[in-house]
Design a protein around this motif. Structure first.
Motif, short mmCIF file in Angstrom:
data_model
loop_
_atom_site.label_atom_id
_atom_site.label_comp_id
_atom_site.label_asym_id
_atom_site.label_seq_id
_atom_site.Cartn_x
_atom_site.Cartn_y
_atom_site.Cartn_z
N UNK A 1 55.32 103.79 -13.65
CA UNK A 1 54.34 104.68 -13.01
C UNK A 1 53.99 105.83 -13.94
N UNK A 2 55.00 106.39 -14.60
CA UNK A 2 54.75 107.48 -15.56
C UNK A 2 53.84 107.01 -16.69
N UNK A 3 54.07 105.79 -17.18
CA UNK A 3 53.26 105.27 -18.28
C UNK A 3 51.80 105.17 -17.86
N UNK A 4 51.54 104.60 -16.67
CA UNK A 4 50.17 104.47 -16.19
C UNK A 4 49.56 105.86 -15.96
N UNK A 5 50.34 106.76 -15.39
CA UNK A 5 49.84 108.12 -15.15
C UNK A 5 49.45 108.81 -16.45
N UNK A 6 50.28 108.65 -17.49
CA UNK A 6 49.98 109.25 -18.78
C UNK A 6 48.72 108.67 -19.40
N UNK A 7 48.58 107.35 -19.32
CA UNK A 7 47.40 106.69 -19.88
C UNK A 7 46.13 107.15 -19.16
N UNK A 8 46.17 107.21 -17.85
CA UNK A 8 45.00 107.64 -17.09
C UNK A 8 44.67 109.10 -17.38
N UNK A 9 45.70 109.94 -17.51
CA UNK A 9 45.47 111.35 -17.82
C UNK A 9 44.81 111.51 -19.19
N UNK A 10 45.26 110.74 -20.17
CA UNK A 10 44.63 110.78 -21.49
C UNK A 10 43.18 110.30 -21.42
N UNK A 11 42.92 109.31 -20.59
CA UNK A 11 41.55 108.82 -20.43
C UNK A 11 40.65 109.90 -19.83
#
Length: 368
Positions: free
Chosen positions: A87-97
């Motif tokens: 979940x953290x990985x997806x959250x980080x990727x979306x935040x960078x996007x």
């Protein structure tokens, strides 16, 4: 004549030092606080709901006893941690996007004095969501892998070197301990500097993709070439954001910890049993709230750093001034090489097609 000139932004475009960068980011954060919170909130809020749901699923799937020897507890921790990491990985990727979408909005704010808005940021993000997600995922995996390797190598090397230094001064134990600690800290600082050097090379990929309209790999190559001499400022921004985040986390977490201690909750898990569900969920909400509050500073800081790099290396301030007074640079057919690089791409692709015979892109005034 002056009536045709777009209104300029009060923000001056000038090379920024580490202190100036942080000060400018904080001032922008204060000025557009509500807007930045709204922009940063959706990925974090969604991740919070998913994390809370995963916590309930983990507790339902692996009911635990009160003893650490109970295998259910070990399975619970493994299952729960694996899910939260994903979940953290997806959250980080979306935040960078989202950060990439915000960068285009930010540059247009400087260029045309357009307001920084939630709708413009997410509209920009959606227009390049595939490329942003792919590049953000790639960058996250690279930085997590490199950061983990550097951290453990630095920690291991610092312990070994500190032990050797202590043994070398065994006749003077106190002096040996002091020398060992100093050398160990220097090794850790060198390892951190190595991480900042690697991370700073990828700092501008979302910005390049949205502002200059380049593809995933072209944006990575562009970021690598643009990030020259930015390690000190990148490290200052990173450290400031981390310290501010943990400070906010402490301010929010201490009252929760006091209340949990009064209620008899084992905060540190020394008893081997699981914490109550309410405490685990509340802790998650506190940590996510600190991310919502502080991630906009990181977002604004990286956008400012991107603009600053183009000011330093490409005369971006002159490009912006020319665009304000002369308007958008007219596009040319793809069959021709446009010698003029616009300050911001007019669409989702770059204004200059890169062909096998095309030379490296130059700026509006031919400044490298």
């Amino acid at each position: 004549m002056n009536a045709t000139i777009p209104a300029t932004n009060s923000l001056s475009i000038a090379p920024l030092g580490p202190g100036d960068l942080i000060d400018r980011a904080v001032r922008f954060y204060r000025k557009y606080f509500v807007t930045f919170i709204l922009i940063a909130a959706p990925p974090v809020v969604l991740a919070t709901f998913v994390t809370v749901g995963w916590t309930f699923i983990s507790r339902w799937a692996f009911p635990s006893g009160s003893n650490i020897d109970n295998p259910d507890i070990l399975l619970y921790y493994a299952f729960n941690r694996l899910g939260k990491t994903a979940i953290w990985l997806v959250e980080t990727v979306v935040t960078l996007s989202v950060m990439g979408g915000a960068s285009r909005n930010f540059v247009r704010h400087i260029l045309h004095n357009e307001p920084i808005s939630f709708s413009a940021t997410y509209r920009n993000t959606w227009s390049r969501i595939g490329g942003l997600f792919a590049s953000s995922l790639l960058i996250t995996i690279i930085l997590v892998s490199v950061g983990g390797a550097i951290f453990y190598f630095g920690l291991f090397a610092s312990i070994i070197i500190a032990a050797l230094a202590y043994a070398a001064f065994s006749v003077f134990p106190t002096l040996g301990a002091v020398v060992g600690i100093i050398i160990g800290l220097l090794v850790v600082a060198a390892a951190a500097l190595g991480f900042f050097f690697v991370a700073s090379r990828f700092a501008y990929v979302p910005q390049v993709m949205l502002v200059e309209g380049k593809g995933v790999f072209a944006s990575i190559a562009r970021s690598l070439s643009l990030a020259r001499g930015n390690v000190r400022r990148f490290a200052a921004l990173f450290i400031f954001t981390i310290v501010a985040t943990y400070s906010a986390l402490a301010i929010l977490y201490i009252p929760l910890g006091w209340y949990a201690w009064i209620e008899g909750v084992d905060i540190f898990g020394l008893s081997g049993g699981l914490s109550p569900a309410w405490f685990e969920i509340a802790s998650q909400l506190v940590s996510q709230a600190s991310i919502v509050l502080l991630s906009p500073i990181w977002m604004v800081g990286l956008c400012l750093l991107y603009v600053d790099e183009r000011v330093r290396h490409e005369g971006y301030d002159i490009e912006l001034m020319a665009n304000r007074r002369l308007g958008e640079i007219p596009d040319v057919p793809d069959a021709y090489l446009n010698p003029l690089q616009p300050a911001i791409a007019s669409g989702t692709r770059a204004a200059i097609p890169i062909t096998a015979t095309a030379k490296e892109s130059t700026s509006v005034l031919g400044l490298k």
